[in-house]
Structures are given as structure tokens and as C-alpha cells.
Design a protein around this motif. Structure first.
Motif, PDB file in Angstrom:
ATOM      1  N   VAL A  63      40.611  33.727  45.657  1.00  0.00           N
ATOM      2  CA  VAL A  63      41.716  34.669  45.182  1.00  0.00           C
ATOM      3  C   VAL A  63      41.178  35.419  43.817  1.00  0.00           C
ATOM      4  CG1 VAL A  63      44.022  34.658  44.291  1.00  0.00           C
ATOM      5  CG2 VAL A  63      43.338  33.011  45.765  1.00  0.00           C
ATOM      6  N   LEU A  64      41.087  36.859  44.169  1.00  0.00           N
ATOM      7  CA  LEU A  64      40.354  37.555  43.170  1.00  0.00           C
ATOM      8  C   LEU A  64      41.439  38.732  42.571  1.00  0.00           C
ATOM      9  CD1 LEU A  64      37.384  39.106  45.136  1.00  0.00           C
ATOM     10  CD2 LEU A  64      37.679  37.060  43.752  1.00  0.00           C
ATOM     11  N   ASP A  65      41.256  38.951  41.049  1.00  0.00           N
ATOM     12  CA  ASP A  65      42.163  39.789  40.445  1.00  0.00           C
ATOM     13  C   ASP A  65      41.763  41.037  40.643  1.00  0.00           C
ATOM     14  OD1 ASP A  65      43.968  37.843  39.529  1.00  0.00           O
ATOM     15  OD2 ASP A  65      42.576  37.255  38.030  1.00  0.00           O
ATOM     16  N   LEU A  66      42.615  41.984  41.224  1.00  0.00           N
ATOM     17  CA  LEU A  66      42.157  43.421  41.408  1.00  0.00           C
ATOM     18  C   LEU A  66      42.938  44.389  40.766  1.00  0.00           C
ATOM     19  CD1 LEU A  66      41.840  42.916  45.225  1.00  0.00           C
ATOM     20  CD2 LEU A  66      39.835  42.818  43.715  1.00  0.00           C
ATOM     21  N   GLN A  67      42.339  45.750  40.716  1.00  0.00           N
ATOM     22  CA  GLN A  67      43.140  46.621  39.931  1.00  0.00           C
ATOM     23  C   GLN A  67      42.680  48.125  40.561  1.00  0.00           C
ATOM     24  OE1 GLN A  67      43.131  46.541  35.656  1.00  0.00           O
ATOM     25  NE2 GLN A  67      43.658  48.646  35.530  1.00  0.00           N
ATOM     26  N   CYS A  68      43.708  49.096  40.782  1.00  0.00           N
ATOM     27  CA  CYS A  68      43.570  50.267  41.277  1.00  0.00           C
ATOM     28  C   CYS A  68      43.233  51.178  40.042  1.00  0.00           C
ATOM     29  CB  CYS A  68      44.564  50.830  42.333  1.00  0.00           C
ATOM     30  SG  CYS A  68      46.068  51.568  41.442  1.00  0.00           S
ATOM     31  N   PRO A  69      42.843  52.468  40.367  1.00  0.00           N
ATOM     32  CA  PRO A  69      42.716  53.498  39.324  1.00  0.00           C
ATOM     33  C   PRO A  69      43.770  53.819  38.458  1.00  0.00           C
ATOM     34  CG  PRO A  69      41.508  54.300  41.099  1.00  0.00           C
ATOM     35  CD  PRO A  69      42.206  53.113  41.797  1.00  0.00           C
ATOM     36  N   HIS A  70      44.855  53.376  39.351  1.00  0.00           N
ATOM     37  CA  HIS A  70      46.308  53.832  38.405  1.00  0.00           C
ATOM     38  C   HIS A  70      46.767  52.737  37.485  1.00  0.00           C
ATOM     39  CE1 HIS A  70      46.235  57.499  41.010  1.00  0.00           C
ATOM     40  NE2 HIS A  70      46.027  56.568  41.921  1.00  0.00           N
ATOM     41  N   GLY A  71      46.164  51.751  37.445  1.00  0.00           N
ATOM     42  CA  GLY A  71      46.349  50.665  36.795  1.00  0.00           C
ATOM     43  C   GLY A  71      47.287  49.609  37.197  1.00  0.00           C
ATOM     44  N   HIS A  72      47.515  49.431  38.832  1.00  0.00           N
ATOM     45  CA  HIS A  72      48.277  48.588  39.404  1.00  0.00           C
ATOM     46  C   HIS A  72      47.297  47.394  39.374  1.00  0.00           C
ATOM     47  CE1 HIS A  72      50.332  52.073  41.114  1.00  0.00           C
ATOM     48  NE2 HIS A  72      50.873  51.855  40.086  1.00  0.00           N
ATOM     49  N   ARG A  73      47.839  46.271  39.087  1.00  0.00           N
ATOM     50  CA  ARG A  73      47.081  45.031  39.125  1.00  0.00           C
ATOM     51  C   ARG A  73      47.777  44.229  40.270  1.00  0.00           C
ATOM     52  NH1 ARG A  73      45.011  42.933  33.445  1.00  0.00           N
ATOM     53  NH2 ARG A  73      44.643  41.178  34.596  1.00  0.00           N
ATOM     54  N   PHE A  74      46.727  43.471  41.127  1.00  0.00           N
ATOM     55  CA  PHE A  74      47.248  42.685  42.152  1.00  0.00           C
ATOM     56  C   PHE A  74      46.187  41.625  42.421  1.00  0.00           C
ATOM     57  CE2 PHE A  74      45.186  46.249  43.673  1.00  0.00           C
ATOM     58  CZ  PHE A  74      44.505  45.808  44.910  1.00  0.00           C
ATOM     59  N   GLU A  75      46.669  40.855  43.385  1.00  0.00           N
ATOM     60  CA  GLU A  75      45.460  39.662  44.014  1.00  0.00           C
ATOM     61  C   GLU A  75      45.197  40.011  45.353  1.00  0.00           C
ATOM     62  OE1 GLU A  75      47.504  35.952  43.798  1.00  0.00           O
ATOM     63  OE2 GLU A  75      47.044  35.579  41.623  1.00  0.00           O
ATOM     64  N   GLY A  76      43.984  39.574  45.537  1.00  0.00           N
ATOM     65  CA  GLY A  76      43.498  39.842  47.073  1.00  0.00           C
ATOM     66  C   GLY A  76      42.869  38.349  47.313  1.00  0.00           C
ATOM     67  N   TRP A  77      43.195  37.858  48.536  1.00  0.00           N
ATOM     68  CA  TRP A  77      42.444  36.811  48.984  1.00  0.00           C
ATOM     69  C   TRP A  77      41.566  36.858  50.145  1.00  0.00           C
ATOM     70  CZ3 TRP A  77      46.159  32.012  49.393  1.00  0.00           C
ATOM     71  CH2 TRP A  77      47.132  32.035  48.177  1.00  0.00           C
ATOM     72  N   PHE A  78      40.365  36.500  49.939  1.00  0.00           N
ATOM     73  CA  PHE A  78      39.302  36.567  50.890  1.00  0.00           C
ATOM     74  C   PHE A  78      38.440  35.321  51.157  1.00  0.00           C
ATOM     75  CE2 PHE A  78      39.991  40.218  48.067  1.00  0.00           C
ATOM     76  CZ  PHE A  78      39.891  41.013  49.089  1.00  0.00           C
ATOM     77  N   ALA A  79      37.606  35.451  52.198  1.00  0.00           N
ATOM     78  CA  ALA A  79      37.082  34.262  52.597  1.00  0.00           C
ATOM     79  C   ALA A  79      35.766  34.013  51.626  1.00  0.00           C
ATOM     80  CB  ALA A  79      36.650  34.289  53.944  1.00  0.00           C
TER      81      ALA A  79
END
Length: 142
Positions: free
Chosen positions: A3-19
């Protein structure tokens, strides 16, 4: 599963789940990772640490948590709008007029129109509201 903490250039933070981290990097390079709020594919990984619920959380952590909660509320509200409205697509201006002039059943609709048609609708006394829908809500969830 990572589970990674991610962010877009607009400052939106979200989680991504990857193998794995390699899986994340592979998907990122193919522009398969996108912000669920705005659809941006220029995503960066944020430093992350185990999440501990400590009573002395910093103000910055609280602001980040509040921002995430607000974004989640906006997404829930947008989903509700999508569920409770009929998508009339590019026939929006025509259908809004038909409803306004009692030529079609009254109901909540959504769709797209040109800025010129939107201005004309307002001038005719037809209430409309522009509501950008994030790319993540335009397609069914998988």
C-alpha cells in the motif's frame, strides 16, 4: 500487497495497492496509475511510515487528514449526483429546455453543453450548474 501513499501534481493524496514496488513502477511508467480525484497520471510516491494513532499528532498531519476526508466527502457527493441523475449526454441543452417548458417529464438530468448554450439556458431562466466530474467516476469501478 504493498500500500503506497501517492500524490498528483494538484496535491490530491491517495493510496494505491500494488503487488510490489516493481509493479507500481511498471504501472506508473505505462501511465496506468491515475489520481481518483482529477485523473492526472503524473503521480509521485510519498514517503510513508507505519501509521500510528498518537495523541500528539502534528498540525500538518491533521491538515492532511482533514483534506483527505474532505476529498472523500466530495467524491461521495459526486457519486450520489451520478446515481440520482439521468445522463442525457450532448442533448443537455435541448432536454433542459423541454423539461423547463413542460414538454418532457420533470427530472434531474446531467450532460454536456457548449458555453454558449449554457449562457442561453441561464438567460431563458433555466437553472443549471456546472459540475466537473473526475475521470475516476466516469467509468465503472473494477
Amino acid at each position: 500487497m504493498k500500500v503506497l501513499d501517492l500524490q498528483c501534481p494538484h496535491g490530491h493524496r491517495f493510496e494505491g495497492w500494488f503487488a510490489s514496488t516493481d509493479d507500481f513502477e511498471s504501472q506508473l511508467s505505462r501511465k496506468l496509475v491515475e489520481c481518483p480525484i482529477c485523473g492526472a497520471t503524473e503521480v509521485s510516491r510519498l514517503p510513508s511510515a507505519p501509521r500510528l494513532n498518537l495523541s500528539g499528532a502534528s498540525d500538518a498531519q491533521q491538515v492532511a487528514a482533514d483534506t483527505g476526508e474532505q476529498q472523500a466527502r466530495v467524491m461521495r457527493a459526486l457519486r450520489e449526483v451520478l446515481e440520482k441523475t439521468e445522463n442525457v449526454g450532448d442533448r443537455f441543452a435541448e432536454e433542459a429546455r423541454r423539461i423547463h417548458y413542460d414538454e418532457a417529464p420533470a427530472r434531474s438530468i446531467r450532460g454536456v453543453t457548449t458555453p454558449e448554450d449554457a449562457k442561453a439556458l441561464v438567460e431563458e431562466g433555466i437553472e443549471i450548474m456546472s459540475l466537473p466530474i473526475p475521470a475516476a467516476l466516469k467509468e465503472p469501478l473494477q
